[in-house]
Write a protein that holds these residues in place. Sequence first.
Motif, PDB file in Angstrom:
ATOM      1  N   VAL A  50       0.814  -1.223   0.000  1.00  0.00           N
ATOM      2  CA  VAL A  50       0.000   0.000   0.000  1.00  0.00           C
ATOM      3  C   VAL A  50       0.844   1.268   0.000  1.00  0.00           C
ATOM      4  CG1 VAL A  50      -1.971  -1.108   1.101  1.00  0.00           C
ATOM      5  CG2 VAL A  50      -0.235  -0.014   2.531  1.00  0.00           C
ATOM      6  N   VAL A  51       2.098   1.181  -0.391  1.00  0.00           N
ATOM      7  CA  VAL A  51       2.963   2.359  -0.348  1.00  0.00           C
ATOM      8  C   VAL A  51       2.423   3.465  -1.258  1.00  0.00           C
ATOM      9  CG1 VAL A  51       5.260   3.257  -0.837  1.00  0.00           C
ATOM     10  CG2 VAL A  51       5.003   1.050   0.310  1.00  0.00           C
ATOM     11  N   THR A  72      -7.630  -3.169   9.930  1.00  0.00           N
ATOM     12  CA  THR A  72      -6.563  -4.147  10.147  1.00  0.00           C
ATOM     13  C   THR A  72      -5.221  -3.445  10.005  1.00  0.00           C
ATOM     14  OG1 THR A  72      -8.009  -5.628   8.940  1.00  0.00           O
ATOM     15  CG2 THR A  72      -5.945  -6.537   9.704  1.00  0.00           C
ATOM     16  N   GLY A  73      -4.840  -2.705  11.044  1.00  0.00           N
ATOM     17  CA  GLY A  73      -3.796  -1.698  10.929  1.00  0.00           C
ATOM     18  C   GLY A  73      -2.399  -2.165  10.641  1.00  0.00           C
ATOM     19  N   HIS A  74      -2.189  -3.464  10.324  1.00  0.00           N
ATOM     20  CA  HIS A  74      -0.835  -3.863   9.955  1.00  0.00           C
ATOM     21  C   HIS A  74      -0.457  -3.353   8.567  1.00  0.00           C
ATOM     22  CE1 HIS A  74      -3.004  -6.900   7.757  1.00  0.00           C
ATOM     23  NE2 HIS A  74      -3.379  -7.519   8.856  1.00  0.00           N
ATOM     24  N   GLN A  75      -1.338  -2.630   7.901  1.00  0.00           N
ATOM     25  CA  GLN A  75      -0.990  -2.019   6.616  1.00  0.00           C
ATOM     26  C   GLN A  75      -0.572  -0.559   6.772  1.00  0.00           C
ATOM     27  OE1 GLN A  75      -4.436  -1.341   3.996  1.00  0.00           O
ATOM     28  NE2 GLN A  75      -5.743  -1.753   5.764  1.00  0.00           N
ATOM     29  N   THR A  76      -0.317  -0.113   8.010  1.00  0.00           N
ATOM     30  CA  THR A  76      -0.128   1.321   8.244  1.00  0.00           C
ATOM     31  C   THR A  76       1.328   1.741   8.426  1.00  0.00           C
ATOM     32  OG1 THR A  76      -0.592   0.946  10.593  1.00  0.00           O
ATOM     33  CG2 THR A  76      -2.403   1.715   9.229  1.00  0.00           C
ATOM     34  N   TYR A  77       2.297   0.892   8.137  1.00  0.00           N
ATOM     35  CA  TYR A  77       3.686   1.338   8.261  1.00  0.00           C
ATOM     36  C   TYR A  77       3.980   2.540   7.354  1.00  0.00           C
ATOM     37  CZ  TYR A  77       4.671  -3.111  10.734  1.00  0.00           C
ATOM     38  OH  TYR A  77       4.687  -4.166  11.606  1.00  0.00           O
ATOM     39  N   PRO A  78       3.546   2.548   6.075  1.00  0.00           N
ATOM     40  CA  PRO A  78       3.788   3.751   5.270  1.00  0.00           C
ATOM     41  C   PRO A  78       3.090   4.990   5.845  1.00  0.00           C
ATOM     42  CG  PRO A  78       3.231   1.893   3.860  1.00  0.00           C
ATOM     43  CD  PRO A  78       2.937   1.464   5.262  1.00  0.00           C
ATOM     44  N   HIS A  79       1.900   4.800   6.379  1.00  0.00           N
ATOM     45  CA  HIS A  79       1.169   5.904   7.011  1.00  0.00           C
ATOM     46  C   HIS A  79       1.967   6.466   8.183  1.00  0.00           C
ATOM     47  CE1 HIS A  79      -2.146   8.045   9.021  1.00  0.00           C
ATOM     48  NE2 HIS A  79      -1.920   7.295  10.089  1.00  0.00           N
ATOM     49  N   LYS A  80       2.567   5.611   8.982  1.00  0.00           N
ATOM     50  CA  LYS A  80       3.380   6.103  10.102  1.00  0.00           C
ATOM     51  C   LYS A  80       4.570   6.904   9.591  1.00  0.00           C
ATOM     52  CE  LYS A  80       2.305   2.390  13.415  1.00  0.00           C
ATOM     53  NZ  LYS A  80       2.155   3.028  14.731  1.00  0.00           N
ATOM     54  N   ILE A  81       5.213   6.385   8.552  1.00  0.00           N
ATOM     55  CA  ILE A  81       6.402   7.044   8.021  1.00  0.00           C
ATOM     56  C   ILE A  81       6.071   8.425   7.479  1.00  0.00           C
ATOM     57  CG2 ILE A  81       8.098   6.900   6.137  1.00  0.00           C
ATOM     58  CD1 ILE A  81       8.057   3.821   6.594  1.00  0.00           C
ATOM     59  N   ASP A 218      -5.453   0.677 -10.690  1.00  0.00           N
ATOM     60  CA  ASP A 218      -4.154   0.131 -10.315  1.00  0.00           C
ATOM     61  C   ASP A 218      -3.632   0.924  -9.122  1.00  0.00           C
ATOM     62  OD1 ASP A 218      -1.519  -0.650 -10.009  1.00  0.00           O
ATOM     63  OD2 ASP A 218      -0.965  -0.405 -12.112  1.00  0.00           O
ATOM     64  N   GLY A 219      -3.622   0.316  -7.965  1.00  0.00           N
ATOM     65  CA  GLY A 219      -3.217   1.013  -6.747  1.00  0.00           C
ATOM     66  C   GLY A 219      -1.748   1.343  -6.676  1.00  0.00           C
ATOM     67  N   HIS A 220      -0.963   0.896  -7.642  1.00  0.00           N
ATOM     68  CA  HIS A 220       0.456   1.264  -7.701  1.00  0.00           C
ATOM     69  C   HIS A 220       0.712   2.358  -8.730  1.00  0.00           C
ATOM     70  CE1 HIS A 220       1.211  -2.061  -5.048  1.00  0.00           C
ATOM     71  NE2 HIS A 220       0.616  -2.895  -5.887  1.00  0.00           N
TER      72      HIS A 220
END
Length: 609
Positions: A50-51, A72-81, A218-220
């Motif tokens: 999801v970057v 399901t917040g394990h997809q939020t690392y880019p959001h944190k960054i 296309d989400g990328h």
Amino acid sequence: MTDLLSRAATPAGLRTLDDQDLPELASDIRELMVRTVSRSGGHLGASLGVVELTIALHRVFDSPRDALVFDTGHQTYPHKILTGRAADFDTLRRRGGLSGYPSRAESAHDWTESSHASTSLAYADGLARAFHRTGAPDRRVVAVVGDGALTGGAAFEALNSIGAHATPVVVVLNDNTRSYDPTAGALAAHLARLRSGEAPAGRNLFTDLGFHYLGPVDGHDLTATQDALREAAALGRPVLVHTVTDKGRGYAPAEADTDDRMHACGVIDPRTGRPLTPAAPSWTSVLGAELTALAEDRPDLVALTAAMRLPVGLGPFSARFPDRTFDSGIAEQHAVTSAAGLAAGGLHPVVCLYATFLNRAVDQLLMDVALHRLPVTLVLDRAGVTGPDGASHHGLWDLALLSRVPGLRIAAPRDPARLRELLREAVDTTDGPTAVRFPKATAGPDLPALAAMDGIDLLHRTPRAALDVLLIAIGATAPAALDAARILERHGLGVTVADPRWVVPVNPALAHLADRHRVALSIEDGVREGGAGALIAQHSADHGTTPVHPVGLPTRFLAHGERAELLAAAGLSGPALADTARALLARATGAAAAHDLSHPAHPNPGRTS
């Protein structure tokens, strides 16, 4: 920190970048995530996927004025960054560091502590209504939900509500065809038709529910994704933006991992994605092997999972018995009631869940299984303290919740051998439901009993000594109890360590055993208040003379950290248990002495009343 990461460290900074800078930024974010997670462990695959989507969200919407709610917040690392936490990202999942999930305490950009799936749409529905009623209808609300999480009943309930009331929520469907496993069910087939263009033009499930549908996108593709999000934001009505992404995108080991695209990993070599240390046998692997062996002789055994076939150990079972393995999607309530139907139809279902996720299906366990005394076996993985996943994933509540379910029998194995034998006893039970719980940990060595007494295993008894302290070790607390026993013996005390094996209902022999000691403690890695120890204490108060002192975890949400350090901080290490026992013994001795002084055995004959 690269120059681009520094410039994009906040949403405002991100919006100043030129479009041509964004692919390089995406690459920098992926590199930072891989480097950090390879040291800390964590949920890598979903965040890698999801970057670009997260970059687009923060360029189109103005967080935190606009609410971005991640399911399901394990997809939020880019959001944190991208929300001010890149400089601290190396503390991810460490005690005192960044949470592996969204955290309201960390940032105003995190609206929920989301890590149980399928809730983002309901949060978004409520937020949009609140913004409207408080005079801020221009504040936009976005829910980011995966196709796996969309299988949960709560997500369908929220879609129904948002569409019916025309709540202006933008639902971003992150469709990567997976949760842990490939997404199962009719919804997955419907999304596949939408992705392929086979669905009727202009009409689908979401349009029928009142949403304007945009996609698939296309989400990328950053340009296409931003354009779709801007269009959705301008409509002012329920909109579903269907983005298609690749879980594990941009990291070759994750892309090559066909099982779960490195959904979660431990410490790894960042170049290869392989674990740096050989994987030790886990409780989960022991369960999986034993259940498969049992099913060879028991054609009535079937297994259920809620989108977590591999994480709960059902890989061997599902490979051997694919037609006896049922995946409900992320829908624990459905799984438990479906198990009730399977049991009513003459089978013995084994429902394999994380202990924390069973919380969602307590009503079904009560009213659909226990009320009908159906032989359903629950296998509760990750019971007790789980470690770096934090508050939402600790399995602290199962003993307190389940011990109140009439007719449910709960087993807590202390070692792999007991897991095998208690699982066999559970599936042999035909007159009601059973549960077997075990921790997220390496399966240590077996701890054989010295003797058995009325179904209770005696693990330790100080030879030729007075019986001072009884330690009742529930499940995986046995090693700490044995450590405490050795410490207490060095202080000249006589100690017994007992494992009840079946914790609920309380074995009547425990009260009799406690009465042979001066003090007794029950030890559990669940919440102390209302837990199994509280039941044992009540039973002993009703039927014995020696009080049992429950020792367990505090009734609060525990932060993330290593399992051993969290247990020690809660007083569940060997030294801490020994200190507690000595303090109770001193208190009991002092009370006895005070009683003797106030009631002398030989009162003064000259004393008058």
